[in-house]
Design an enzyme around this catalytic site. Sequence first.
Site, short mmCIF file in Angstrom:
data_model
loop_
_atom_site.label_atom_id
_atom_site.label_comp_id
_atom_site.label_asym_id
_atom_site.label_seq_id
_atom_site.Cartn_x
_atom_site.Cartn_y
_atom_site.Cartn_z
N LYS A 1 -38.81 -33.93 -52.78
CA LYS A 1 -38.17 -34.33 -54.05
C LYS A 1 -39.18 -35.03 -54.97
O LYS A 1 -39.28 -34.70 -56.15
CB LYS A 1 -37.00 -35.29 -53.79
CG LYS A 1 -35.87 -34.67 -52.99
CD LYS A 1 -34.70 -35.64 -52.86
CE LYS A 1 -35.02 -36.89 -52.05
NZ LYS A 1 -35.39 -36.62 -50.65
N THR A 2 -39.89 -35.98 -54.42
CA THR A 2 -40.84 -36.71 -55.25
C THR A 2 -41.96 -35.77 -55.71
O THR A 2 -42.43 -35.84 -56.83
CB THR A 2 -41.42 -37.91 -54.47
OG1 THR A 2 -40.32 -38.70 -54.02
CG2 THR A 2 -42.30 -38.76 -55.34
N ASP B 1 -36.29 -40.90 -59.77
CA ASP B 1 -36.41 -40.69 -58.32
C ASP B 1 -35.47 -41.68 -57.61
O ASP B 1 -35.10 -42.70 -58.19
CB ASP B 1 -37.86 -40.94 -57.87
CG ASP B 1 -38.16 -40.26 -56.53
OD1 ASP B 1 -37.23 -39.66 -55.94
OD2 ASP B 1 -39.32 -40.34 -56.07
N GLU B 2 -35.11 -41.39 -56.39
CA GLU B 2 -34.22 -42.27 -55.61
C GLU B 2 -32.93 -42.55 -56.39
O GLU B 2 -32.44 -43.68 -56.43
CB GLU B 2 -34.93 -43.60 -55.27
CG GLU B 2 -36.29 -43.45 -54.64
CD GLU B 2 -36.23 -43.10 -53.16
OE1 GLU B 2 -35.11 -43.02 -52.61
OE2 GLU B 2 -37.29 -42.88 -52.56
N GLN C 1 -29.63 -41.42 -48.05
CA GLN C 1 -30.56 -42.54 -48.10
C GLN C 1 -30.12 -43.64 -49.05
O GLN C 1 -30.92 -44.44 -49.51
CB GLN C 1 -31.95 -42.04 -48.51
CG GLN C 1 -32.58 -41.13 -47.47
CD GLN C 1 -34.00 -40.75 -47.85
OE1 GLN C 1 -34.89 -41.57 -47.84
NE2 GLN C 1 -34.20 -39.49 -48.20
N ARG D 1 -39.32 -41.63 -41.93
CA ARG D 1 -40.63 -42.01 -42.48
C ARG D 1 -41.75 -41.43 -41.63
O ARG D 1 -42.91 -41.38 -42.03
CB ARG D 1 -40.82 -43.54 -42.53
CG ARG D 1 -39.87 -44.34 -43.42
CD ARG D 1 -39.76 -43.80 -44.81
NE ARG D 1 -38.62 -42.90 -44.89
CZ ARG D 1 -38.43 -42.01 -45.87
NH1 ARG D 1 -39.33 -41.88 -46.81
NH2 ARG D 1 -37.38 -41.22 -45.88
P1 ATP Z 1 -38.00 -38.96 -49.40
O1 ATP Z 1 -36.55 -38.55 -49.38
O2 ATP Z 1 -38.37 -39.64 -48.14
O3 ATP Z 1 -38.37 -39.70 -50.64
P2 ATP Z 1 -39.08 -36.58 -50.58
O4 ATP Z 1 -38.00 -35.57 -50.59
O5 ATP Z 1 -39.36 -37.28 -51.85
O6 ATP Z 1 -38.83 -37.60 -49.39
P3 ATP Z 1 -41.87 -35.95 -50.65
O7 ATP Z 1 -42.38 -37.29 -50.37
O8 ATP Z 1 -41.95 -35.41 -52.02
O9 ATP Z 1 -40.38 -35.84 -50.09
O10 ATP Z 1 -42.57 -34.90 -49.68
C1 ATP Z 1 -42.70 -35.13 -48.29
C2 ATP Z 1 -44.02 -34.58 -47.79
O11 ATP Z 1 -43.98 -33.16 -47.81
C3 ATP Z 1 -45.18 -34.97 -48.67
O12 ATP Z 1 -46.29 -35.22 -47.86
C4 ATP Z 1 -45.38 -33.76 -49.54
O13 ATP Z 1 -46.69 -33.67 -50.03
C5 ATP Z 1 -45.04 -32.62 -48.60
N1 ATP Z 1 -44.53 -31.41 -49.29
C6 ATP Z 1 -43.48 -31.35 -50.13
N2 ATP Z 1 -43.27 -30.09 -50.55
C7 ATP Z 1 -44.20 -29.32 -49.95
C8 ATP Z 1 -44.53 -27.92 -50.00
N3 ATP Z 1 -43.84 -27.05 -50.71
N4 ATP Z 1 -45.57 -27.51 -49.24
C9 ATP Z 1 -46.29 -28.39 -48.51
N5 ATP Z 1 -46.04 -29.70 -48.43
C10 ATP Z 1 -45.01 -30.18 -49.14
MG MG Z 2 -39.29 -39.31 -52.38
#
Ligand code: ATP
Ligand code: MG
Length: 678
Positions: A31-32, A218-219, A249, A609
């Site tokens: 997402k981020t 975000d969040e 979350q 995490r």
């Molecule tokens: P959270 O809910 O914990 O905030 P999130 O959904 O924001 O998580 P991110 O932090 O954006 O998730 O991504 C998690 C990990 O996966 C990061 O290390 C990111 O670089 C990697 N990632 C995300 N999308 C891809 C992709 N399409 N290919 C490879 N790696 C990815």
């Molecule tokens: Mg995130």
Amino acid sequence: MNLSSLNDQQRAAVRHTEGPLLLLAGAGSGKTRVITSRIAYLLKNRGVTSEAILAVTFTNKAAREMRERVESMVDRRQAKGMVISTFHALCVRILKEDIEQLGYKKNFSIYGGADQLRLIRDLLQEINTGLRKYDADRVLYLISDAKNRLIAPDTFQPRHGDEYSGVVAAIYPRYQRALKAFNAVDFDDLIMLTVRLLQDKPAVLEKYQQRFRYLMVDEYQDTNAAQYRLLRLLARGHNNLCVVGDDDQSIYGWRGADLGNILDFEKDFPGTMVIRLEQNYRSTGNILAAANAVIRNNRKRKAKALWTAGGPGDMIDYLLCDDDEDEARTVVERIMAEKFRASLNYRDFAILFRTNVQSRAFEEQLRYQNVPYVLIGGQQFFDRKEVKDVLAYFRVLLNPRDEVNLLRILNTPRRGIGDTSADRLIRFSAEHELPMWQVLQDAAQVDGLGEKTLEAIGRFVQLMDSYRRRFRVGRLSETGRELLEELRFEDDLLRTAQDPERARRRMANVAEVVNAMASYEQREAQPTLEGFLEKVSLLDRDEPPRQDKDAKLQRDAVVLMSLHASKGLEFPCVFLVGMEEDLLPHKKSVEESFDIEEERRLCYVGITRAQQKLSLLGTSRRKKYGVMQTRAASRFLEEIPGEVLRRSIGDAPSTSTEEEKDQLARTAFANIKSMLGD
Ligand code: ATP
Ligand code: MG
């Protein structure tokens, strides 16, 4: 902009730049990453100017990481004008420009917890019949809660039969008037006043709507009513609002976060595009299996299951330890062993806990074994008494109407203005409705002040006047140092501290404020005292000061933090400690409002995490208020499938005597040195 590193859904979200977008997805699904890619895409492919971009998140750390990620994808120059900040920092920015329209001055002070409490206590005393004592914390919490719901002092309705809400109805308007008289706002005001400003002043609203054409949050699951209202105001018109979040979350219900904001989004923004992501890129299969299995027990949620294209990875360890010391020892020894086995860095390890008091045992053990660590949270540097004293000087220099801080420094360090004199001054100021600062300037009119006292007041006023001028022209950190020297804090600290060691620590803290100023000065193109104080006020409540930007960020250290502070972050190895009933789930939640689902979400946040290795720890006995108590394993452990969980008992050799401990420390240190090859 190359979007090939994204999956189909992520790419769709990045490309959908016009109109409302809701990205609802589980932990670690990117997402981020979508938000940062989207910003880069807007800048590079859509020719959007950076000034038009506003991204909001919950902690400074998260905001900083987001900015860094964007900057790595585009030209630095191209990214210059974008605003990526926390809600609070965004509101300070808006209020700095336009708060005068609400009758405040631009040099307003920001009151945090301790200042607020002090004010509330004073006000409680004013209305108290002397028969009862009310808990200031509770009153403050209820006022804060009202503000988060955008309930103004004049519209606050006490609930029938609820004693505290009656007290709040009496205190809240007084509290708000006092703040305004001091030209101060509290944290919740930052948002509430900004909303009021945008609601009541159409020209101001239009200015920001024109400026921020692309909004991202975000969040999003943790926004409260006031924050939601703010977003709606800013987005009205263009509706280019992209929010990302995960209902699983949501961990700030206790601060008024409202899951309804996610559910209502589609209703409030017709034509919303909804995208879901289910592939997880962060964790191993076993970690995800555990996370999915735990969160499945919540009933209030949108069903989703994360999957990974990677393998199952290591089993999850559950280690049952004797007591909290054993738990800390076990963790630290595992960290040292694992670091060398898998050639990791210290910063690849995180120790996550439910409550801040749990950190002490780990800190002790880490220090003991010479393992570098950073503690995020706990008693913050800028919350320490002597540091607050120094900052109070700066605050009053900027905003002489800030009476909470003025009273704080009137006789600190001691200069011969005792409590009785202070009382006389306060009474005079109240009776004549004169600001304290004005009373001080002409203190001779106040009855009953001795000659010595008058002299002391005169010197104080002179000192402040002179430094107000000097801060305007001189170099910030230099002027700060001169002021502290002139104040002779050391003498006072030496005289008042119980022991010299403590006095020394406090002196070091006072000096550290000047260091913090100096590094702020280096970072900033146009450093001002005002800017410095603003930075200090807006530090995350869960973040230590950044003494030195690079050193701190690059420092290779184990990270200790609460589950709340860990949101959005990831680490190769995570130790989730205190997996016991009454800790996780936390006792408060079990007894009071009983939000077991929020506790489970916290546990889910902790588990997710971890990238490669997750260890869960708990104890069978733990000291509380110095008394040993028997502990039961957390119910969440039972929810993790047996196939992915390996149970064992804590493996740290228990060392009893001081000599043995020393020996162990020396061996550990020697090991580290030899492995580092020096
Ligand atoms: P959270 O809910 O914990 O905030 P999130 O959904 O924001 O998580 P991110 O932090 O954006 O998730 O991504 C998690 C990990 O996966 C990061 O290390 C990111 O670089 C990697 N990632 C995300 N999308 C891809 C992709 N399409 N290919 C490879 N790696 C990815
Ligand atoms: Mg995130």
